[in-house]
Design an enzyme around this catalytic site. Sequence first.
Site, short mmCIF file in Angstrom:
data_model
loop_
_atom_site.label_atom_id
_atom_site.label_comp_id
_atom_site.label_asym_id
_atom_site.label_seq_id
_atom_site.Cartn_x
_atom_site.Cartn_y
_atom_site.Cartn_z
N TYR A 1 0.83 -1.20 0.00
CA TYR A 1 0.00 0.00 0.00
C TYR A 1 0.87 1.25 0.00
O TYR A 1 1.50 1.60 1.00
CB TYR A 1 -0.93 0.03 1.22
CG TYR A 1 -1.89 -1.13 1.32
CD1 TYR A 1 -2.11 -2.00 0.25
CD2 TYR A 1 -2.60 -1.36 2.49
CE1 TYR A 1 -3.01 -3.06 0.36
CE2 TYR A 1 -3.50 -2.41 2.61
CZ TYR A 1 -3.70 -3.26 1.53
OH TYR A 1 -4.58 -4.30 1.64
N HIS B 1 0.34 -11.93 0.66
CA HIS B 1 -0.64 -11.05 0.02
C HIS B 1 -1.37 -11.70 -1.15
O HIS B 1 -2.58 -11.56 -1.30
CB HIS B 1 0.04 -9.76 -0.42
CG HIS B 1 -0.87 -8.59 -0.48
ND1 HIS B 1 -0.44 -7.29 -0.37
CD2 HIS B 1 -2.21 -8.49 -0.65
CE1 HIS B 1 -1.46 -6.46 -0.46
NE2 HIS B 1 -2.55 -7.17 -0.64
#
Length: 282
Positions: free
Chosen positions: A52, A111
């Site tokens: 992010y 992820h």
Amino acid sequence: MQNVKIAGRTVPVIGIGTWHMGDRPAQRETEIAAIQAGIAAGARVIDTAEMYGSGRAENLVGEALQPYHREDLFLISKVLPENASRQRMAASLEASLQRLRTDYLDLYLYHWRGSVPLAETVAELQRLQQTGKIRAWGVSNFDIADLKELWQLPGGDQAAANEDLYHLGSRGLDYAVLPWQAEHDLPLIAYSPIAQGDSWGQHLATNATVKQIAVAHQATVYQVLLAWVIRQPQVLAIPQTSSVAHMEQNLAAGELRLSTQELAALDQQFPRPTQKERLDII
């Protein structure tokens, strides 16, 4: 607020997502205020990732969490596929910890799947758990075949959670993934639970049935969408917002219970899948 048990901890079913946060310096104070408002309203789970903003979200979270006792919070971050190897994961974790200003994560997620063999990733996650720098580990963006493969690996059944996209307009998980996870006592972390503010395309927030239910509960349409996601046990929703008011509304949705009739009406508008669907990922 309703609770869910994840990695041995009982936490409220609404947490705080942080995707897209930390990218705009002019919004930094507003975003920090939103995270802190969420904690004040009862949130304990904060979900972020090294991906992010290339670490900017982790930096923002690290700053936002400074006033709080670390042990009162449940902090999640994620390792990118290219860093999920024996050679690179430890350094990747250390960088995340430094940005987050903490010496451990409550949950560290893979992820999404990449080229590193899953067995190698799992073995390294287990090794890092033994160091104490992560209290538990899990996966993200795993479909039913991935979960079954994971469970066949040594230690694979020690995964503490799977984080997938899930909302009223994206119900693919209802066919196989959620039943399998319930059977194996594996909690789901639902990301984008309000379809990124309805940018998904199904017009959830303008649907007449959703709006009618919202009026009946004196709630917002987004609170209804969140209440739908957490309608069943062992599902944790992590909506993201940079607004203090919206953050407080998100947390209040943890008190909202939809009736059997309301759930049936939503099923009619947004039917449960009757066959396997492609896993939605954004």
